[in-house]
Scaffold this active site. Sequence first.
Site, PDB file in Angstrom:
ATOM      1  N   GLY A  86      14.384  41.210  74.304  1.00 11.26           N
ATOM      2  CA  GLY A  86      15.452  42.177  74.534  1.00 11.26           C
ATOM      3  C   GLY A  86      15.356  42.874  75.880  1.00 11.26           C
ATOM      4  O   GLY A  86      14.843  42.334  76.863  1.00 11.26           O
ATOM      5  N   SER A  87      15.844  44.124  75.908  1.00 18.07           N
ATOM      6  CA  SER A  87      16.119  44.841  77.165  1.00 18.07           C
ATOM      7  C   SER A  87      14.896  45.162  78.010  1.00 18.07           C
ATOM      8  O   SER A  87      15.044  45.651  79.136  1.00 18.07           O
ATOM      9  CB  SER A  87      16.842  46.146  76.849  1.00 18.07           C
ATOM     10  OG  SER A  87      18.033  45.872  76.151  1.00 18.07           O
ATOM     11  N   ALA A  88      13.694  44.929  77.496  1.00 18.69           N
ATOM     12  CA  ALA A  88      12.488  45.170  78.301  1.00 18.69           C
ATOM     13  C   ALA A  88      12.548  44.424  79.636  1.00 18.69           C
ATOM     14  O   ALA A  88      11.950  44.850  80.620  1.00 18.69           O
ATOM     15  CB  ALA A  88      11.246  44.761  77.508  1.00 18.69           C
ATOM     16  N   VAL A  89      13.296  43.300  79.688  1.00 15.92           N
ATOM     17  CA  VAL A  89      13.332  42.472  80.912  1.00 15.92           C
ATOM     18  C   VAL A  89      14.321  42.987  81.959  1.00 15.92           C
ATOM     19  O   VAL A  89      14.428  42.414  83.046  1.00 15.92           O
ATOM     20  CB  VAL A  89      13.681  40.986  80.597  1.00 15.92           C
ATOM     21  CG1 VAL A  89      12.755  40.423  79.535  1.00 15.92           C
ATOM     22  CG2 VAL A  89      15.144  40.831  80.186  1.00 15.92           C
TER      23      VAL A  89
END
Length: 602
Positions: A330-333
Amino acid sequence: PRGKMFDRNGKIIVDNKPLNAITYTKYQQTTQKEMLETAGRLAKIIDMTGKKVPIRDKKDFWILTNPKPAKAKITEKEWASYKQKKLTDKQIYQLQLDRITEDDLKSISGEKLETLAIYRQFNSGYALTPQIVKNVNVTDKEYAIVSENLENLPGVDTTTDWERSYVFGDTLKSILGDVTTSESGIPKEQLQNYMARDYSRNDRVGKSYLELKYEDVLHGQKAKVKNVTDKTGHILSTEVVSEGKRGKDLVLTVDMDLQKKVEDIIEEEMWSAKQKPNTSLLDRAFVVLMDPHTGEVLSLAGKQIGKDKKGHTVMNDFAGGNITTSYNVGSAVKGATILTGYKTGAIQPGSTQLDEPLRIASSPVMSSWRTFGRINDLRALQVSSNVYMWKTVIAMAGGQYRAGQPLPLDYSAFDTLRQSFSQFGLGTRTGIDLPNEMSGFPGPERTPGLLLFLAIGQYDTYTPIQLAQYVSTIANGGNRIQPHMVKEIREPEMENNELGPIVEEIQPKVLNRLDMKESWIKRVQEGFRMVMQVGDGTAVSHFKNKPYNPAGKTGTAQAFYYGSDKSKYGTPVMNLSLVSFAPADNPEVAMAVVVPWAYQGN
Protein backbone atom coordinates in the site's frame (compact mmCIF):
# COMPACT_ATOMS: atom_id res chain seq x y z
CA PRO A 1 33.30 -27.34 17.81
CA ARG A 2 31.78 -24.64 15.60
CA GLY A 3 32.30 -20.96 16.20
CA LYS A 4 29.87 -19.17 18.51
CA MET A 5 27.51 -16.29 17.74
CA PHE A 6 27.33 -13.11 19.82
CA ASP A 7 25.01 -10.10 19.62
CA ARG A 8 26.34 -6.57 18.96
CA ASN A 9 26.85 -6.04 22.72
CA GLY A 10 28.92 -9.22 23.18
CA LYS A 11 26.14 -11.41 24.62
CA ILE A 12 26.34 -15.07 23.60
CA ILE A 13 23.41 -16.10 21.38
CA VAL A 14 24.59 -19.50 20.06
CA ASP A 15 26.95 -21.63 22.15
CA ASN A 16 28.29 -25.20 22.17
CA LYS A 17 27.15 -27.51 24.96
CA PRO A 18 29.64 -30.31 25.78
CA LEU A 19 28.43 -33.90 25.34
CA ASN A 20 29.82 -37.28 26.36
CA ALA A 21 30.62 -39.21 23.19
CA ILE A 22 31.73 -42.70 22.18
CA THR A 23 33.77 -43.02 18.97
CA TYR A 24 35.19 -45.80 16.81
CA THR A 25 38.31 -45.77 14.65
CA LYS A 26 38.61 -48.52 12.05
CA TYR A 27 42.17 -49.72 11.36
CA GLN A 28 43.25 -50.88 7.93
CA GLN A 29 43.70 -54.53 8.96
CA THR A 30 40.40 -54.74 10.90
CA THR A 31 38.08 -57.44 9.51
CA GLN A 32 34.27 -57.34 9.37
CA LYS A 33 34.17 -60.25 11.83
CA GLU A 34 36.29 -58.30 14.35
CA MET A 35 34.08 -55.22 13.93
CA LEU A 36 30.97 -57.33 14.52
CA GLU A 37 32.46 -58.86 17.67
CA THR A 38 33.39 -55.40 19.02
CA ALA A 39 29.91 -54.05 18.14
CA GLY A 40 28.36 -57.01 20.01
CA ARG A 41 30.43 -56.31 23.15
CA LEU A 42 29.61 -52.60 23.00
CA ALA A 43 25.88 -53.36 22.59
CA LYS A 44 25.96 -55.03 26.03
CA ILE A 45 27.24 -51.77 27.60
CA ILE A 46 25.44 -48.92 25.80
CA ASP A 47 21.80 -48.40 24.88
CA MET A 48 21.25 -47.97 21.13
CA THR A 49 17.51 -48.69 21.06
CA GLY A 50 15.44 -46.29 19.02
CA LYS A 51 18.11 -45.96 16.32
CA LYS A 52 16.36 -46.28 13.00
CA VAL A 53 18.06 -48.85 10.79
CA PRO A 54 17.18 -48.98 7.06
CA ILE A 55 15.77 -52.29 5.71
CA ARG A 56 18.73 -52.63 3.33
CA ASP A 57 21.18 -52.49 6.24
CA LYS A 58 19.15 -55.15 8.09
CA LYS A 59 19.34 -57.41 5.04
CA ASP A 60 23.11 -56.93 4.70
CA PHE A 61 23.48 -57.72 8.41
CA TRP A 62 21.30 -60.85 8.12
CA ILE A 63 23.47 -62.17 5.26
CA LEU A 64 26.64 -61.40 7.23
CA THR A 65 25.44 -63.13 10.43
CA ASN A 66 23.58 -66.02 8.77
CA PRO A 67 26.04 -67.35 6.14
CA LYS A 68 24.49 -70.86 5.77
CA PRO A 69 20.81 -69.78 5.45
CA ALA A 70 21.97 -66.95 3.11
CA LYS A 71 23.77 -69.50 0.90
CA ALA A 72 20.61 -71.64 0.87
CA LYS A 73 18.68 -68.74 -0.70
CA ILE A 74 20.47 -69.53 -3.99
CA THR A 75 19.38 -72.63 -5.98
CA GLU A 76 21.85 -75.31 -7.14
CA LYS A 77 21.16 -74.29 -10.72
CA GLU A 78 22.10 -70.66 -9.88
CA TRP A 79 25.28 -71.78 -8.12
CA ALA A 80 26.16 -73.77 -11.24
CA SER A 81 25.63 -70.66 -13.37
CA TYR A 82 27.83 -68.72 -10.94
CA LYS A 83 30.65 -71.28 -11.33
CA GLN A 84 30.30 -70.96 -15.11
CA LYS A 85 30.64 -67.16 -14.65
CA LYS A 86 27.14 -66.59 -16.05
CA LEU A 87 26.20 -64.90 -12.74
CA THR A 88 28.45 -62.37 -10.97
CA ASP A 89 29.06 -61.93 -7.22
CA LYS A 90 26.90 -58.82 -7.39
CA GLN A 91 23.99 -60.71 -9.03
CA ILE A 92 24.17 -63.57 -6.50
CA TYR A 93 24.17 -61.05 -3.63
CA GLN A 94 21.17 -59.23 -5.14
CA LEU A 95 19.24 -62.56 -5.37
CA GLN A 96 19.99 -63.18 -1.68
CA LEU A 97 18.77 -59.69 -0.78
CA ASP A 98 15.58 -60.13 -2.82
CA ARG A 99 14.76 -63.46 -1.12
CA ILE A 100 15.14 -62.38 2.49
CA THR A 101 11.69 -62.57 4.08
CA GLU A 102 10.06 -60.49 6.80
CA ASP A 103 10.34 -63.51 9.11
CA ASP A 104 14.10 -63.60 8.47
CA LEU A 105 14.36 -59.94 9.49
CA LYS A 106 12.28 -60.48 12.64
CA SER A 107 15.23 -62.45 14.00
CA ILE A 108 17.14 -59.12 14.18
CA SER A 109 15.74 -57.68 17.39
CA GLY A 110 16.81 -56.69 20.88
CA GLU A 111 20.58 -56.84 21.36
CA LYS A 112 21.11 -58.01 17.76
CA LEU A 113 19.41 -54.85 16.49
CA GLU A 114 21.57 -52.72 18.82
CA THR A 115 24.67 -54.54 17.54
CA LEU A 116 23.60 -53.71 13.97
CA ALA A 117 23.00 -50.04 14.88
CA ILE A 118 26.53 -49.86 16.35
CA TYR A 119 28.06 -51.80 13.43
CA ARG A 120 26.49 -49.29 11.00
CA GLN A 121 28.20 -46.42 12.85
CA PHE A 122 31.52 -48.32 12.77
CA ASN A 123 31.22 -48.55 8.98
CA SER A 124 30.15 -44.96 8.32
CA GLY A 125 33.59 -43.45 7.70
CA TYR A 126 37.11 -44.00 6.51
CA ALA A 127 39.92 -46.07 8.02
CA LEU A 128 41.93 -44.25 10.71
CA THR A 129 39.27 -41.54 11.05
CA PRO A 130 37.25 -41.52 14.30
CA GLN A 131 33.48 -41.91 13.78
CA ILE A 132 30.86 -40.93 16.35
CA VAL A 133 28.98 -44.03 17.55
CA LYS A 134 26.82 -42.27 20.13
CA ASN A 135 26.79 -38.65 21.29
CA VAL A 136 23.20 -38.12 22.41
CA ASN A 137 22.05 -39.23 25.87
CA VAL A 138 25.32 -40.98 26.72
CA THR A 139 24.90 -41.56 30.47
CA ASP A 140 27.76 -41.08 32.92
CA LYS A 141 27.51 -44.80 33.69
CA GLU A 142 27.85 -45.79 29.99
CA TYR A 143 30.78 -43.39 29.59
CA ALA A 144 32.54 -44.81 32.66
CA ILE A 145 32.03 -48.50 31.78
CA VAL A 146 33.18 -47.99 28.16
CA SER A 147 36.24 -46.06 29.42
CA GLU A 148 37.12 -48.92 31.80
CA ASN A 149 36.79 -51.59 29.08
CA LEU A 150 38.67 -49.98 26.19
CA GLU A 151 41.24 -52.82 26.01
CA ASN A 152 38.37 -55.24 25.17
CA LEU A 153 36.88 -52.84 22.61
CA PRO A 154 39.55 -52.33 19.91
CA GLY A 155 39.03 -49.03 18.04
CA VAL A 156 36.49 -47.70 20.56
CA ASP A 157 37.25 -44.52 22.54
CA THR A 158 35.51 -41.98 24.77
CA THR A 159 35.73 -38.25 24.13
CA THR A 160 33.85 -34.95 24.50
CA ASP A 161 31.62 -33.80 21.67
CA TRP A 162 29.28 -30.78 21.40
CA GLU A 163 25.82 -29.69 20.34
CA ARG A 164 24.43 -26.22 19.58
CA SER A 165 22.65 -24.43 22.43
CA TYR A 166 20.49 -21.33 22.05
CA VAL A 167 20.82 -18.97 25.00
CA PHE A 168 17.71 -16.94 24.09
CA GLY A 169 15.52 -19.97 23.29
CA ASP A 170 13.44 -19.49 20.14
CA THR A 171 14.24 -15.78 19.80
CA LEU A 172 15.55 -15.21 16.24
CA LYS A 173 15.99 -19.02 15.99
CA SER A 174 14.87 -19.27 12.35
CA ILE A 175 17.52 -16.72 11.25
CA LEU A 176 20.34 -18.28 13.29
CA GLY A 177 19.76 -21.47 11.31
CA ASP A 178 20.30 -25.17 11.95
CA VAL A 179 23.21 -27.59 11.83
CA THR A 180 22.98 -31.19 10.56
CA THR A 181 23.50 -34.03 13.03
CA SER A 182 26.48 -36.40 12.93
CA GLU A 183 23.88 -39.05 12.02
CA SER A 184 22.67 -37.18 8.91
CA GLY A 185 26.08 -35.63 8.09
CA ILE A 186 26.48 -33.65 4.88
CA PRO A 187 23.28 -33.34 2.77
CA LYS A 188 23.51 -35.61 -0.31
CA GLU A 189 23.11 -32.81 -2.84
CA GLN A 190 26.12 -30.95 -1.36
CA LEU A 191 28.33 -33.99 -0.68
CA GLN A 192 30.80 -33.58 -3.58
CA ASN A 193 31.22 -29.87 -2.91
CA TYR A 194 32.09 -30.44 0.77
CA MET A 195 34.23 -33.56 0.18
CA ALA A 196 36.38 -31.53 -2.22
CA ARG A 197 36.99 -29.13 0.70
CA ASP A 198 38.34 -31.82 3.07
CA TYR A 199 35.09 -32.55 4.93
CA SER A 200 34.08 -36.06 6.01
CA ARG A 201 30.68 -37.56 5.13
CA ASN A 202 29.34 -37.40 8.66
CA ASP A 203 30.62 -33.88 9.46
CA ARG A 204 27.99 -31.53 10.81
CA VAL A 205 27.42 -28.53 8.55
CA GLY A 206 25.13 -25.51 8.55
CA LYS A 207 21.91 -26.30 6.72
CA SER A 208 19.99 -23.01 6.86
CA TYR A 209 20.34 -19.23 7.25
CA LEU A 210 23.39 -17.91 9.18
CA GLU A 211 24.75 -21.39 9.98
CA LEU A 212 24.69 -22.17 6.23
CA LYS A 213 25.74 -18.75 4.90
CA TYR A 214 28.78 -18.58 7.20
CA GLU A 215 29.68 -22.31 7.18
CA ASP A 216 33.25 -21.59 6.02
CA VAL A 217 33.76 -19.24 8.98
CA LEU A 218 31.95 -21.23 11.70
CA HIS A 219 33.23 -24.71 10.81
CA GLY A 220 35.80 -26.03 13.30
CA GLN A 221 39.27 -26.95 12.09
CA LYS A 222 40.06 -30.63 12.68
CA ALA A 223 43.24 -31.86 14.31
CA LYS A 224 45.46 -33.54 11.72
CA VAL A 225 47.23 -36.74 12.70
CA LYS A 226 49.91 -38.61 10.73
CA ASN A 227 49.84 -42.40 11.12
CA VAL A 228 52.85 -44.42 9.97
CA THR A 229 51.88 -48.05 9.17
CA ASP A 230 53.68 -51.16 8.01
CA LYS A 231 52.65 -53.12 4.89
CA THR A 232 49.99 -55.07 6.80
CA GLY A 233 48.35 -51.86 8.04
CA HIS A 234 49.60 -52.02 11.66
CA ILE A 235 50.26 -48.54 13.03
CA LEU A 236 53.93 -48.07 13.93
CA SER A 237 53.71 -44.45 15.11
CA THR A 238 51.33 -41.51 15.36
CA GLU A 239 52.17 -37.82 15.45
CA VAL A 240 49.97 -34.71 15.62
CA VAL A 241 50.55 -32.54 12.54
CA SER A 242 48.26 -29.70 13.66
CA GLU A 243 45.98 -29.15 16.65
CA GLY A 244 42.22 -28.82 16.23
CA LYS A 245 40.72 -25.36 16.55
CA ARG A 246 37.22 -24.07 17.22
CA GLY A 247 35.56 -22.29 14.29
CA LYS A 248 35.67 -18.48 14.14
CA ASP A 249 32.98 -16.53 15.99
CA LEU A 250 30.32 -14.24 14.49
CA VAL A 251 29.32 -10.97 16.12
CA LEU A 252 25.85 -10.14 14.80
CA THR A 253 24.45 -6.66 14.20
CA VAL A 254 21.37 -7.56 16.25
CA ASP A 255 20.76 -6.26 19.77
CA MET A 256 19.14 -9.29 21.48
CA ASP A 257 17.48 -7.22 24.25
CA LEU A 258 15.87 -5.07 21.56
CA GLN A 259 15.00 -8.16 19.48
CA LYS A 260 13.29 -9.78 22.49
CA LYS A 261 11.35 -6.60 23.25
CA VAL A 262 10.18 -6.23 19.62
CA GLU A 263 9.07 -9.89 19.54
CA ASP A 264 7.14 -9.43 22.81
CA ILE A 265 5.33 -6.40 21.34
CA ILE A 266 4.43 -8.31 18.14
CA GLU A 267 3.05 -11.25 20.16
CA GLU A 268 1.06 -9.00 22.50
CA GLU A 269 -0.41 -6.96 19.63
CA MET A 270 -1.28 -10.03 17.54
CA TRP A 271 -3.04 -11.87 20.37
CA SER A 272 -4.92 -8.64 21.13
CA ALA A 273 -5.91 -8.16 17.45
CA LYS A 274 -7.13 -11.78 17.21
CA GLN A 275 -9.82 -10.93 19.79
CA LYS A 276 -11.40 -8.50 17.30
CA PRO A 277 -13.89 -9.53 14.57
CA ASN A 278 -12.83 -10.35 10.97
CA THR A 279 -9.29 -11.40 11.95
CA SER A 280 -9.53 -15.14 11.26
CA LEU A 281 -6.88 -14.85 8.49
CA LEU A 282 -4.42 -12.72 10.51
CA ASP A 283 -1.55 -15.08 11.32
CA ARG A 284 1.72 -13.14 10.93
CA ALA A 285 3.49 -9.82 11.47
CA PHE A 286 6.98 -8.49 10.74
CA VAL A 287 9.23 -5.73 12.09
CA VAL A 288 12.70 -4.76 10.79
CA LEU A 289 14.86 -2.16 12.53
CA MET A 290 18.12 -1.12 10.90
CA ASP A 291 20.75 1.58 10.94
CA PRO A 292 20.01 3.58 7.76
CA HIS A 293 23.67 4.64 7.38
CA THR A 294 25.44 1.28 7.84
CA GLY A 295 22.79 -1.32 6.92
CA GLU A 296 23.27 -3.05 10.28
CA VAL A 297 20.06 -4.93 11.10
CA LEU A 298 19.29 -4.13 14.75
CA SER A 299 16.24 -6.37 14.94
CA LEU A 300 14.68 -8.78 12.44
CA ALA A 301 11.45 -9.98 13.99
CA GLY A 302 8.59 -12.04 12.63
CA LYS A 303 5.91 -14.12 14.30
CA GLN A 304 3.40 -16.60 12.90
CA ILE A 305 0.44 -18.23 14.61
CA GLY A 306 0.29 -21.97 14.02
CA LYS A 307 -0.44 -25.31 15.69
CA ASP A 308 1.95 -27.43 17.71
CA LYS A 309 2.10 -31.25 17.51
CA LYS A 310 -0.78 -31.54 19.98
CA GLY A 311 -2.97 -29.18 17.95
CA HIS A 312 -2.67 -26.24 20.37
CA THR A 313 -2.51 -22.71 18.94
CA VAL A 314 0.99 -21.28 19.39
CA MET A 315 3.09 -18.31 18.24
CA ASN A 316 6.18 -19.42 16.30
CA ASP A 317 9.31 -17.54 15.27
CA PHE A 318 9.00 -16.43 11.63
CA ALA A 319 11.86 -13.93 11.34
CA GLY A 320 12.83 -15.60 8.06
CA GLY A 321 9.54 -14.36 6.56
CA ASN A 322 11.09 -10.87 6.41
CA ILE A 323 13.17 -12.02 3.45
CA THR A 324 11.21 -15.01 2.06
CA THR A 325 7.64 -13.66 1.84
CA SER A 326 6.26 -10.62 0.02
CA TYR A 327 3.03 -8.61 0.12
CA ASN A 328 1.10 -5.67 -1.31
CA VAL A 329 2.13 -2.94 1.13
CA GLY A 330 0.00 0.00 0.00
CA SER A 331 0.77 3.70 0.45
CA ALA A 332 4.09 3.17 2.26
CA VAL A 333 5.71 3.33 -1.22
CA LYS A 334 4.40 6.81 -2.04
CA GLY A 335 7.74 8.45 -1.16
CA ALA A 336 9.27 6.57 -4.10
CA THR A 337 6.32 7.56 -6.34
CA ILE A 338 6.79 11.28 -5.57
CA LEU A 339 10.57 11.11 -6.14
CA THR A 340 10.00 9.28 -9.46
CA GLY A 341 7.53 12.05 -10.38
CA TYR A 342 10.23 14.70 -9.77
CA LYS A 343 12.84 12.71 -11.72
CA THR A 344 10.63 12.19 -14.79
CA GLY A 345 9.39 15.80 -14.72
CA ALA A 346 5.77 14.68 -14.21
CA ILE A 347 5.67 16.99 -11.15
CA GLN A 348 7.96 19.61 -9.58
CA PRO A 349 8.55 20.16 -5.86
CA GLY A 350 5.50 22.20 -4.80
CA SER A 351 3.32 21.07 -7.77
CA THR A 352 -0.39 21.09 -6.92
CA GLN A 353 -3.13 18.73 -8.12
CA LEU A 354 -6.85 18.66 -7.52
CA ASP A 355 -7.70 15.69 -5.29
CA GLU A 356 -11.13 14.73 -6.67
CA PRO A 357 -12.91 11.46 -7.51
CA LEU A 358 -11.57 10.17 -10.86
CA ARG A 359 -14.26 9.21 -13.35
CA ILE A 360 -12.57 7.27 -16.15
CA ALA A 361 -14.79 5.83 -18.91
CA SER A 362 -15.83 2.19 -18.35
CA SER A 363 -14.22 2.14 -14.86
CA PRO A 364 -15.54 2.43 -11.30
CA VAL A 365 -15.05 5.83 -9.66
CA MET A 366 -11.60 6.01 -8.00
CA SER A 367 -10.82 8.34 -5.10
CA SER A 368 -8.65 8.95 -2.06
CA TRP A 369 -9.97 7.86 1.33
CA ARG A 370 -11.23 11.45 1.66
CA THR A 371 -11.50 14.26 -0.92
CA PHE A 372 -8.78 16.86 -0.18
CA GLY A 373 -9.26 19.49 -2.91
CA ARG A 374 -6.17 21.26 -4.29
CA ILE A 375 -3.02 19.98 -2.57
CA ASN A 376 0.74 19.98 -3.13
CA ASP A 377 3.25 17.11 -2.91
CA LEU A 378 3.95 17.49 0.84
CA ARG A 379 0.26 17.55 1.71
CA ALA A 380 -0.25 14.51 -0.58
CA LEU A 381 2.24 12.52 1.51
CA GLN A 382 0.90 13.90 4.81
CA VAL A 383 -2.67 12.75 4.18
CA SER A 384 -1.78 9.88 1.80
CA SER A 385 -3.67 11.15 -1.26
CA ASN A 386 -4.18 8.42 -3.86
CA VAL A 387 -5.43 10.88 -6.47
CA TYR A 388 -2.22 12.98 -6.32
CA MET A 389 -0.17 9.82 -7.02
CA TRP A 390 -2.51 8.75 -9.82
CA LYS A 391 -2.36 12.14 -11.54
CA THR A 392 1.46 12.08 -11.18
CA VAL A 393 1.72 8.68 -12.85
CA ILE A 394 -0.82 9.65 -15.57
CA ALA A 395 1.47 12.59 -16.47
CA MET A 396 4.48 10.20 -16.35
CA ALA A 397 2.69 7.93 -18.87
CA GLY A 398 1.87 10.84 -21.21
CA GLY A 399 -1.86 10.73 -20.35
CA GLN A 400 -4.43 13.48 -19.84
CA TYR A 401 -7.24 12.97 -17.34
CA ARG A 402 -10.65 14.20 -18.47
CA ALA A 403 -13.73 13.23 -16.46
CA GLY A 404 -15.86 10.61 -18.21
CA GLN A 405 -13.29 10.08 -20.99
CA PRO A 406 -11.09 7.01 -21.70
CA LEU A 407 -7.52 7.20 -20.38
CA PRO A 408 -4.94 6.00 -22.93
CA LEU A 409 -1.47 5.65 -21.33
CA ASP A 410 2.03 4.71 -22.48
CA TYR A 411 2.68 1.35 -20.81
CA SER A 412 6.44 1.92 -20.74
CA ALA A 413 5.60 3.87 -17.55
CA PHE A 414 5.39 0.43 -15.83
CA ASP A 415 9.10 -0.04 -16.59
CA THR A 416 9.95 3.55 -15.61
CA LEU A 417 8.21 3.21 -12.25
CA ARG A 418 9.59 -0.26 -11.48
CA GLN A 419 13.12 0.68 -12.45
CA SER A 420 12.93 3.75 -10.23
CA PHE A 421 11.43 1.73 -7.33
CA SER A 422 14.27 -0.79 -7.63
CA GLN A 423 16.78 2.02 -6.96
CA PHE A 424 15.25 2.18 -3.47
CA GLY A 425 15.31 -1.62 -3.10
CA LEU A 426 11.62 -2.23 -3.90
CA GLY A 427 11.00 -5.30 -6.08
CA THR A 428 14.67 -6.34 -6.07
CA ARG A 429 16.83 -8.35 -3.67
CA THR A 430 18.39 -6.21 -0.96
CA GLY A 431 21.62 -8.29 -0.84
CA ILE A 432 21.23 -9.18 2.85
CA ASP A 433 23.75 -11.82 3.97
CA LEU A 434 21.17 -14.61 4.27
CA PRO A 435 20.27 -17.36 1.78
CA ASN A 436 16.88 -17.67 0.02
CA GLU A 437 16.05 -13.97 -0.23
CA MET A 438 13.16 -13.39 -2.62
CA SER A 439 12.66 -10.37 -4.87
CA GLY A 440 8.85 -10.21 -4.70
CA PHE A 441 6.38 -10.56 -7.57
CA PRO A 442 5.70 -7.95 -10.26
CA GLY A 443 2.09 -7.99 -11.43
CA PRO A 444 1.92 -9.71 -14.85
CA GLU A 445 -0.65 -7.58 -16.72
CA ARG A 446 -0.52 -4.02 -18.03
CA THR A 447 -3.64 -1.85 -18.06
CA PRO A 448 -4.17 1.84 -17.14
CA GLY A 449 -5.89 0.87 -13.89
CA LEU A 450 -3.06 -1.45 -12.83
CA LEU A 451 -0.46 1.27 -13.48
CA LEU A 452 -2.39 3.52 -11.08
CA PHE A 453 -2.45 0.73 -8.48
CA LEU A 454 1.31 0.16 -8.89
CA ALA A 455 1.89 3.82 -7.95
CA ILE A 456 0.15 3.32 -4.58
CA GLY A 457 1.67 -0.06 -3.66
CA GLN A 458 -1.32 -2.20 -4.56
CA TYR A 459 0.00 -4.24 -7.49
CA ASP A 460 3.57 -5.56 -7.07
CA THR A 461 4.60 -7.32 -3.86
CA TYR A 462 7.55 -6.39 -1.64
CA THR A 463 9.29 -8.05 1.32
CA PRO A 464 9.56 -6.39 4.76
CA ILE A 465 13.37 -6.15 4.38
CA GLN A 466 12.87 -4.30 1.04
CA LEU A 467 10.67 -1.75 2.82
CA ALA A 468 13.40 -1.26 5.43
CA GLN A 469 16.00 -0.70 2.70
CA TYR A 470 13.66 1.70 0.85
CA VAL A 471 12.98 3.89 3.87
CA SER A 472 16.68 3.81 4.84
CA THR A 473 17.52 5.10 1.34
CA ILE A 474 15.24 8.09 1.91
CA ALA A 475 16.39 8.55 5.54
CA ASN A 476 20.13 8.64 4.74
CA GLY A 477 19.76 11.03 1.81
CA GLY A 478 19.80 8.67 -1.17
CA ASN A 479 22.20 5.74 -0.64
CA ARG A 480 20.76 2.24 -1.04
CA ILE A 481 22.70 0.40 1.69
CA GLN A 482 23.06 -3.39 1.74
CA PRO A 483 21.51 -4.73 4.96
CA HIS A 484 23.64 -7.21 6.90
CA MET A 485 23.27 -9.48 9.93
CA VAL A 486 26.97 -10.04 10.67
CA LYS A 487 28.98 -7.15 12.11
CA GLU A 488 32.35 -8.85 12.74
CA ILE A 489 34.18 -12.14 12.37
CA ARG A 490 36.50 -12.90 15.31
CA GLU A 491 39.14 -15.44 16.27
CA PRO A 492 37.84 -17.87 18.89
CA GLU A 493 38.83 -17.21 22.49
CA MET A 494 39.31 -20.76 23.80
CA GLU A 495 39.61 -20.15 27.54
CA ASN A 496 36.40 -18.24 28.29
CA ASN A 497 33.33 -16.68 26.73
CA GLU A 498 35.01 -13.42 25.78
CA LEU A 499 35.47 -12.10 22.24
CA GLY A 500 38.77 -12.80 20.48
CA PRO A 501 40.66 -10.50 18.09
CA ILE A 502 38.79 -9.16 15.03
CA VAL A 503 39.50 -11.04 11.78
CA GLU A 504 37.11 -9.01 9.62
CA GLU A 505 34.80 -6.07 10.20
CA ILE A 506 31.87 -5.92 7.75
CA GLN A 507 31.92 -2.46 6.18
CA PRO A 508 28.79 -0.60 4.99
CA LYS A 509 28.20 -1.23 1.28
CA VAL A 510 26.38 1.26 -0.94
CA LEU A 511 24.63 -0.70 -3.73
CA ASN A 512 23.58 2.42 -5.65
CA ARG A 513 22.97 6.13 -5.21
CA LEU A 514 19.59 7.62 -6.13
CA ASP A 515 19.85 9.55 -9.38
CA MET A 516 17.96 12.44 -7.77
CA LYS A 517 18.62 15.89 -6.35
CA GLU A 518 19.40 16.10 -2.63
CA SER A 519 16.72 18.83 -2.26
CA TRP A 520 14.09 16.42 -3.64
CA ILE A 521 14.98 13.75 -1.09
CA LYS A 522 14.90 16.35 1.72
CA ARG A 523 11.41 17.35 0.57
CA VAL A 524 10.13 13.77 0.85
CA GLN A 525 11.80 13.50 4.28
CA GLU A 526 9.77 16.58 5.28
CA GLY A 527 6.57 15.02 3.89
CA PHE A 528 7.27 11.92 6.00
CA ARG A 529 7.77 14.13 9.10
CA MET A 530 4.39 15.78 8.44
CA VAL A 531 2.73 12.31 8.25
CA MET A 532 3.66 11.75 11.90
CA GLN A 533 3.80 15.21 13.43
CA VAL A 534 1.69 17.80 11.60
CA GLY A 535 -2.08 18.47 11.60
CA ASP A 536 -4.17 15.61 10.17
CA GLY A 537 -1.18 13.48 9.05
CA THR A 538 -2.23 9.83 8.83
CA ALA A 539 0.01 8.78 11.76
CA VAL A 540 -0.27 11.90 13.96
CA SER A 541 -2.65 10.25 16.45
CA HIS A 542 0.09 7.74 17.37
CA PHE A 543 3.27 9.78 16.94
CA LYS A 544 2.57 13.45 17.73
CA ASN A 545 4.71 14.95 20.53
CA LYS A 546 6.99 11.91 20.68
CA PRO A 547 10.43 12.97 21.98
CA TYR A 548 12.33 11.13 19.22
CA ASN A 549 11.12 13.36 16.31
CA PRO A 550 9.66 10.62 14.06
CA ALA A 551 9.06 10.61 10.30
CA GLY A 552 7.39 7.93 8.22
CA LYS A 553 4.63 6.76 5.93
CA THR A 554 1.62 4.58 6.64
CA GLY A 555 0.26 2.01 4.20
CA THR A 556 -2.99 0.12 3.81
CA ALA A 557 -3.43 -2.22 0.85
CA GLN A 558 -6.54 -4.04 -0.26
CA ALA A 559 -5.26 -7.50 -1.16
CA PHE A 560 -6.68 -10.98 -1.67
CA TYR A 561 -6.07 -14.06 0.44
CA TYR A 562 -5.93 -17.29 -1.57
CA GLY A 563 -5.90 -19.86 1.21
CA SER A 564 -8.69 -22.28 1.90
CA ASP A 565 -11.10 -20.04 -0.02
CA LYS A 566 -12.29 -21.88 -3.12
CA SER A 567 -13.40 -18.81 -5.08
CA LYS A 568 -11.40 -17.63 -8.08
CA TYR A 569 -10.78 -14.19 -6.57
CA GLY A 570 -9.88 -15.10 -2.99
CA THR A 571 -11.02 -13.31 0.15
CA PRO A 572 -10.62 -9.48 0.23
CA VAL A 573 -8.24 -8.56 3.08
CA MET A 574 -6.36 -5.48 4.26
CA ASN A 575 -2.58 -5.44 4.64
CA LEU A 576 -1.14 -2.81 7.00
CA SER A 577 2.36 -1.37 6.74
CA LEU A 578 4.50 1.40 8.17
CA VAL A 579 7.92 2.70 7.17
CA SER A 580 9.62 5.21 9.43
CA PHE A 581 12.84 6.69 10.74
CA ALA A 582 13.96 8.81 13.68
CA PRO A 583 15.08 11.39 14.52
CA ALA A 584 13.74 13.07 11.36
CA ASP A 585 16.64 15.57 11.18
CA ASN A 586 19.48 13.05 11.78
CA PRO A 587 18.16 9.48 11.50
CA GLU A 588 19.68 6.81 13.77
CA VAL A 589 17.18 4.05 13.07
CA ALA A 590 14.87 3.07 10.22
CA MET A 591 11.90 0.75 10.65
CA ALA A 592 9.52 -1.29 8.51
CA VAL A 593 6.40 -2.99 9.87
CA VAL A 594 4.18 -5.27 7.78
CA VAL A 595 0.98 -6.95 9.00
CA PRO A 596 -0.48 -8.99 6.12
CA TRP A 597 -4.18 -9.96 6.15
CA ALA A 598 -4.75 -7.82 9.24
CA TYR A 599 -8.51 -8.05 8.78
CA GLN A 600 -11.06 -9.14 6.19
CA GLY A 601 -13.25 -6.63 4.34
CA ASN A 602 -12.65 -2.98 3.42
